[in-house]
Design a protein around this motif. Structure first.
Motif, PDB file in Angstrom:
ATOM      1  N   GLY A 305       0.814  -1.208   0.000  1.00 48.33           N
ATOM      2  CA  GLY A 305       0.000   0.000   0.000  1.00 48.33           C
ATOM      3  C   GLY A 305       0.852   1.265   0.000  1.00 48.33           C
ATOM      4  O   GLY A 305       1.913   1.318   0.631  1.00 48.33           O
ATOM      5  N   VAL A 306       0.395   2.262  -0.734  1.00 53.05           N
ATOM      6  CA  VAL A 306       0.953   3.618  -0.663  1.00 53.05           C
ATOM      7  C   VAL A 306      -0.236   4.523  -0.398  1.00 53.05           C
ATOM      8  O   VAL A 306      -1.254   4.408  -1.090  1.00 53.05           O
ATOM      9  CB  VAL A 306       1.634   4.029  -1.988  1.00 53.05           C
ATOM     10  CG1 VAL A 306       2.163   5.463  -1.906  1.00 53.05           C
ATOM     11  CG2 VAL A 306       2.779   3.079  -2.333  1.00 53.05           C
ATOM     12  N   TYR A 307      -0.139   5.361   0.610  1.00 56.26           N
ATOM     13  CA  TYR A 307      -1.325   6.161   0.938  1.00 56.26           C
ATOM     14  C   TYR A 307      -0.962   7.512   1.546  1.00 56.26           C
ATOM     15  O   TYR A 307       0.156   7.704   2.038  1.00 56.26           O
ATOM     16  CB  TYR A 307      -2.274   5.370   1.857  1.00 56.26           C
ATOM     17  CG  TYR A 307      -1.656   4.880   3.153  1.00 56.26           C
ATOM     18  CD1 TYR A 307      -1.725   5.629   4.310  1.00 56.26           C
ATOM     19  CD2 TYR A 307      -1.008   3.647   3.210  1.00 56.26           C
ATOM     20  CE1 TYR A 307      -1.171   5.171   5.495  1.00 56.26           C
ATOM     21  CE2 TYR A 307      -0.443   3.180   4.394  1.00 56.26           C
ATOM     22  CZ  TYR A 307      -0.528   3.951   5.529  1.00 56.26           C
ATOM     23  OH  TYR A 307       0.035   3.506   6.697  1.00 56.26           O
ATOM     24  N   SER A 308      -1.934   8.414   1.469  1.00 59.25           N
ATOM     25  CA  SER A 308      -1.726   9.723   2.098  1.00 59.25           C
ATOM     26  C   SER A 308      -1.986   9.574   3.588  1.00 59.25           C
ATOM     27  O   SER A 308      -2.793   8.740   4.010  1.00 59.25           O
ATOM     28  CB  SER A 308      -2.647  10.771   1.482  1.00 59.25           C
ATOM     29  OG  SER A 308      -3.993  10.386   1.649  1.00 59.25           O
ATOM     30  N   PHE A 309      -1.284  10.393   4.363  1.00 57.70           N
ATOM     31  CA  PHE A 309      -1.356  10.248   5.821  1.00 57.70           C
ATOM     32  C   PHE A 309      -1.322  11.631   6.456  1.00 57.70           C
ATOM     33  O   PHE A 309      -0.466  12.442   6.107  1.00 57.70           O
ATOM     34  CB  PHE A 309      -0.157   9.407   6.289  1.00 57.70           C
ATOM     35  CG  PHE A 309       0.035   9.403   7.771  1.00 57.70           C
ATOM     36  CD1 PHE A 309      -0.750   8.598   8.580  1.00 57.70           C
ATOM     37  CD2 PHE A 309       0.984  10.222   8.356  1.00 57.70           C
ATOM     38  CE1 PHE A 309      -0.582   8.607   9.955  1.00 57.70           C
ATOM     39  CE2 PHE A 309       1.162  10.235   9.733  1.00 57.70           C
ATOM     40  CZ  PHE A 309       0.373   9.433  10.528  1.00 57.70           C
ATOM     41  N   CYS A 310      -2.275  11.894   7.347  1.00 53.97           N
ATOM     42  CA  CYS A 310      -2.289  13.149   8.098  1.00 53.97           C
ATOM     43  C   CYS A 310      -2.208  14.354   7.144  1.00 53.97           C
ATOM     44  O   CYS A 310      -1.275  15.142   7.207  1.00 53.97           O
ATOM     45  CB  CYS A 310      -1.148  13.156   9.103  1.00 53.97           C
ATOM     46  SG  CYS A 310      -1.111  14.620  10.144  1.00 53.97           S
ATOM     47  N   MET A 311      -3.191  14.464   6.266  1.00 54.69           N
ATOM     48  CA  MET A 311      -3.215  15.571   5.305  1.00 54.69           C
ATOM     49  C   MET A 311      -3.599  16.864   6.038  1.00 54.69           C
ATOM     50  O   MET A 311      -4.543  16.868   6.827  1.00 54.69           O
ATOM     51  CB  MET A 311      -4.245  15.234   4.218  1.00 54.69           C
ATOM     52  CG  MET A 311      -4.079  15.999   2.942  1.00 54.69           C
ATOM     53  SD  MET A 311      -5.067  17.451   2.974  1.00 54.69           S
ATOM     54  CE  MET A 311      -4.210  18.565   1.924  1.00 54.69           C
ATOM     55  N   SER A 339      -2.844  28.886   5.831  1.00 56.39           N
ATOM     56  CA  SER A 339      -1.596  29.071   5.081  1.00 56.39           C
ATOM     57  C   SER A 339      -1.895  28.754   3.609  1.00 56.39           C
ATOM     58  O   SER A 339      -2.853  28.043   3.312  1.00 56.39           O
ATOM     59  CB  SER A 339      -0.478  28.154   5.614  1.00 56.39           C
ATOM     60  OG  SER A 339      -0.376  26.991   4.826  1.00 56.39           O
ATOM     61  N   PRO A 340      -1.081  29.232   2.678  1.00 55.78           N
ATOM     62  CA  PRO A 340      -1.371  28.962   1.258  1.00 55.78           C
ATOM     63  C   PRO A 340      -0.929  27.571   0.793  1.00 55.78           C
ATOM     64  O   PRO A 340      -0.887  27.317  -0.397  1.00 55.78           O
ATOM     65  CB  PRO A 340      -0.592  30.066   0.535  1.00 55.78           C
ATOM     66  CG  PRO A 340       0.492  30.463   1.468  1.00 55.78           C
ATOM     67  CD  PRO A 340       0.041  30.181   2.858  1.00 55.78           C
ATOM     68  N   TYR A 341      -0.592  26.686   1.753  1.00 54.50           N
ATOM     69  CA  TYR A 341      -0.043  25.382   1.377  1.00 54.50           C
ATOM     70  C   TYR A 341      -0.919  24.228   1.862  1.00 54.50           C
ATOM     71  O   TYR A 341      -1.540  24.316   2.924  1.00 54.50           O
ATOM     72  CB  TYR A 341       1.346  25.192   1.998  1.00 54.50           C
ATOM     73  CG  TYR A 341       2.327  26.276   1.660  1.00 54.50           C
ATOM     74  CD1 TYR A 341       2.981  26.266   0.432  1.00 54.50           C
ATOM     75  CD2 TYR A 341       2.602  27.299   2.559  1.00 54.50           C
ATOM     76  CE1 TYR A 341       3.900  27.260   0.114  1.00 54.50           C
ATOM     77  CE2 TYR A 341       3.513  28.295   2.248  1.00 54.50           C
ATOM     78  CZ  TYR A 341       4.161  28.270   1.025  1.00 54.50           C
ATOM     79  OH  TYR A 341       5.060  29.248   0.717  1.00 54.50           O
ATOM     80  N   ALA A 342      -0.877  23.139   1.093  1.00 56.94           N
ATOM     81  CA  ALA A 342      -1.570  21.894   1.490  1.00 56.94           C
ATOM     82  C   ALA A 342      -0.514  20.802   1.549  1.00 56.94           C
ATOM     83  O   ALA A 342       0.102  20.504   0.525  1.00 56.94           O
ATOM     84  CB  ALA A 342      -2.607  21.537   0.440  1.00 56.94           C
ATOM     85  N   ASN A 343      -0.295  20.231   2.738  1.00 56.55           N
ATOM     86  CA  ASN A 343       0.727  19.169   2.791  1.00 56.55           C
ATOM     87  C   ASN A 343       0.139  17.869   3.295  1.00 56.55           C
ATOM     88  O   ASN A 343      -0.861  17.856   4.004  1.00 56.55           O
ATOM     89  CB  ASN A 343       1.929  19.614   3.642  1.00 56.55           C
ATOM     90  CG  ASN A 343       1.599  19.680   5.123  1.00 56.55           C
ATOM     91  OD1 ASN A 343       1.399  18.644   5.743  1.00 56.55           O
ATOM     92  ND2 ASN A 343       1.529  20.886   5.693  1.00 56.55           N
ATOM     93  N   SER A 344       0.774  16.781   2.901  1.00 54.53           N
ATOM     94  CA  SER A 344       0.319  15.465   3.358  1.00 54.53           C
ATOM     95  C   SER A 344       1.493  14.501   3.369  1.00 54.53           C
ATOM     96  O   SER A 344       2.359  14.563   2.481  1.00 54.53           O
ATOM     97  CB  SER A 344      -0.757  14.933   2.411  1.00 54.53           C
ATOM     98  OG  SER A 344      -1.122  13.620   2.812  1.00 54.53           O
ATOM     99  N   GLY A 345       1.497  13.604   4.348  1.00 52.18           N
ATOM    100  CA  GLY A 345       2.446  12.499   4.291  1.00 52.18           C
ATOM    101  C   GLY A 345       2.000  11.572   3.165  1.00 52.18           C
ATOM    102  O   GLY A 345       0.802  11.390   2.954  1.00 52.18           O
ATOM    103  N   ILE A 346       2.962  11.045   2.420  1.00 52.85           N
ATOM    104  CA  ILE A 346       2.655   9.967   1.462  1.00 52.85           C
ATOM    105  C   ILE A 346       3.585   8.827   1.861  1.00 52.85           C
ATOM    106  O   ILE A 346       4.820   8.962   1.784  1.00 52.85           O
ATOM    107  CB  ILE A 346       2.896  10.379  -0.012  1.00 52.85           C
ATOM    108  CG1 ILE A 346       2.062  11.619  -0.375  1.00 52.85           C
ATOM    109  CG2 ILE A 346       2.571   9.209  -0.949  1.00 52.85           C
ATOM    110  CD1 ILE A 346       0.563  11.428  -0.497  1.00 52.85           C
TER     111      ILE A 346
END
Ligand SMILES: Cc1cc2nc3c(=O)[nH]c(=O)nc-3n(C[C@H](O)[C@H](O)[C@H](O)COP(=O)(O)OP(=O)(O)OC[C@H]3O[C@@H](n4cnc5c(N)ncnc54)[C@H](O)[C@@H]3O)c2cc1C
Length: 510
Positions: A305-311, A339-346
């Motif tokens: 699995g590869v998934y987004s985490f804590c977006m 903030s102007p950014y969107a981050n997520s763990g992948i």
């Protein structure tokens, strides 16, 4: 009381929400036209209840005065969500909690975190993971969990609300507090614990000497150390506490401009900037949850699995390690998510078999794998906390980035070939995963997006074995391993729930 559910446009929902008592709210962005599902409270005649009606939101908790309690004392190691909620549950039942925390109180911790953000170095006992409130204090504060125990979940939300969170935590499907609000909530939990007669000791670590003392006394002890206390895992391993290696997930954090994510997720590809902003004002900035299965190798049918985490919509990437020579990133946001950014763990899911090079370390093999990755990231960044980074398109295409887009990570980023040095199976799985996400959402694979390394602490690679019913350590029955560090929870809500369960196991054993 009954409730009535409406499927509404974002504009209608906003109006209804401001007028009536909301019981549940969620945004459905799956179709081209966004909808808000709103459940509203009705009285016995089916009439909608006004938002400010004199009906209590819930029964307030009752924490007992335990100064003179005869119920007994319970030690709690670690003051994250698991430790804090365990302490509150014990107070409800009349037990005296004694909390020890290796880090500092929030006000002092804030200064250490400010220094960390200015890239002036890390206090290894006071940072984004260690200190009052644990890893939950300067986190994103998303409060959702896969737990099916709705009643218990509700109790966690009510306690967060009781100690100062907004009403929205009581009804949003994806409730969120934010790093600017959490510290005050945690502080008032601590003040209540002390007012009721509990004890809180900062800068106090469970080390070998204290372990020997506790082991002699056998006072019931909730071990809620989180997943970053590598030295404590090592000490417990030496002392014969039964543990095993456990699967986890590691990868990178990816950051896009928030506008781009709003456009993709809200189907506003060709809309004007103003239209996108207006939608975000009505329903909040968009988040995403992505998952795919990639082939383990070209010749292998098996997948991982590869998934987004804590977006974190409208958030920041932060330095979330605990070692001087390791580079770890995570994400947080303030309550307004502005903030102007969107981050997520992948992240890529890993099994204990992936830690094979460290097999001789037994239960701690995953810890060694994780540390190696974090040290490698530090060596490709710049000490103390400048992180290695690469444009997302370059990462996927195996090219170096001549320059990098602007990024929310305050200590700074430097160009680095993450695609080349991330170890297998992480690097190749991430590349395949990102390509899949790009196919699902055209525009996600953008050169405006940046990959920052490494997201290595999504959950614990170690499990401290406990009995599933009594919650006691299978090797040391006076010990109750709980929360994320024990390997039975992940995230604020589930760690808090696990802390409550540990407290209840002690209460019911008396
Ligand atoms: C930046 C960031 C953002 C996050 N965002 C979210 C989010 O939005 N939503 C979410 O659900 N989760 C989020 N998380 C994860 C969440 O914070 C954790 O899952 C949660 O805090 C785990 O709770 P815990 O009580 O088990 O452990 P922790 O919160 O890690 O607390 C453990 C505590 O034990 C202390 N300790 C460790 N060893 C010892 C010792 N030997 N002696 C004494 N004290 C010790 C530590 O100092 C720490 O304070 C985030 C984490 C980070 C770092």
């Amino acid at each position: 009381m009954i409730e009535q559910t409406f499927i509404l446009s974002p504009e209608q929902a906003k109006e209804m929400e401001q007028t009536y008592r909301v019981v549940r709210r969620s945004v459905d962005a799956r179709q081209r036209k966004l909808h808000v599902l709103l459940s509203l409270l009705c009285d016995e005649h089916g009439k909608l209840v006004a938002r400010d009606a004199a009906i209590p939101l819930y029964d307030p908790p009752c924490f007992k005065d335990v100064h003179q309690t005869t119920q007994g004392e319970v030690m709690i190691v670690g003051m994250g969500p698991a430790g804090l909620f365990a302490a509150l549950r014990l107070l409800e039942a009349g037990y005296k909690p004694i909390l020890i925390e290796r880090g500092k109180a929030i006000s002092n911790r804030k200064q250490d975190i400010a220094r960390l953000n200015r890239n002036e170095g890390m206090d290894t006992e006071s940072n984004y993971c260690f200190g009052e409130g644990g890893a939950g204090t300067f986190s994103d504060g998303k409060l959702f969990s896969r737990s099916k125990k709705r009643g218990q979940m509700q109790r966690v939300m009510e306690w967060f609300h009781y100690f100062g969170a907004d009403d929205t935590v009581l009804y949003e499907t994806h409730a969120h507090i934010g790093s600017d609000r959490l510290p005050a909530i945690i502080r008032s939990m601590r003040e209540r614990i002390i007012d009721c007669g509990g004890e809180v000791h900062f800068s106090t670590i469970l080390d070998g000497a204290l372990w020997n003392e506790l082991n002699k006394k056998r006072v019931p002890t909730i071990l809620a150390i989180g997943h970053s206390a590598h030295d404590t895992y090592r000490m417990l391993n030496r002392e014969g506490v039964q543990m095993s290696a456990k699967g986890t997930a590691m990868g990178v954090r990816v950051e896009h401009p928030q506008q781009l994510i709003d456009r993709l997720m809200y189907h506003l590809r060709d809309a004007s900037e103003e239209e996108v902003e207006r939608m975000a004002e009505l329903v909040g900035h968009a988040s995403y949850s992505l998952v795919t299965q990639v082939k383990k190798s070209p010749s292998d049918a098996a997948t991982r699995g590869v998934y987004s985490f804590c977006m974190c919509p409208g958030g920041h990437i932060v330095p979330a390690g605990t070692e001087q020579n390791g580079c770890v990133v995570n994400g947080m946001s303030n309550s307004q998510r502005n903030s102007p950014y969107a981050n997520s763990g992948i992240v890529v899911s890993l099994q204990p078999s992936d830690y094979a090079p460290y097999a001789k370390e037994g239960a701690l093999s995953g810890l060694y794998f994780q540390e190696e990755l974090e040290h490698s990231a530090a060596s490709h960044g710049r000490l103390p906390n400048v992180a290695p980074a690469q444009r997302l398109t370059d990462f996927v295409n195996g090219k170096s980035s001549a320059d990098l887009p602007s990024c929310s990570y305050l200590p700074g980023i430097v160009p680095s070939r993450l695609d080349a040095w991330l170890p297998e199976p992480i690097g190749s799985s991430l590349r395949q995963g990102f390509r899949d996400f790009g196919r699902k959402y055209a525009g996600y694979l953008s050169s405006e997006a940046v990959v920052v390394g490494v997201e290595s602490r999504s959950s614990s690679p170690v499990r401290i074995e406990r009995d599933s019913e009594t919650m006691q350590s299978v090797s040391h029955p006076w010990l109750y391993p709980a929360g994320e560090g024990a390997g039975y929870a992940g995230g604020i809500t589930s760690s808090a729930l696990d802390g409550i369960r540990a407290a209840e196991a002690i209460i019911s054993s008396r």
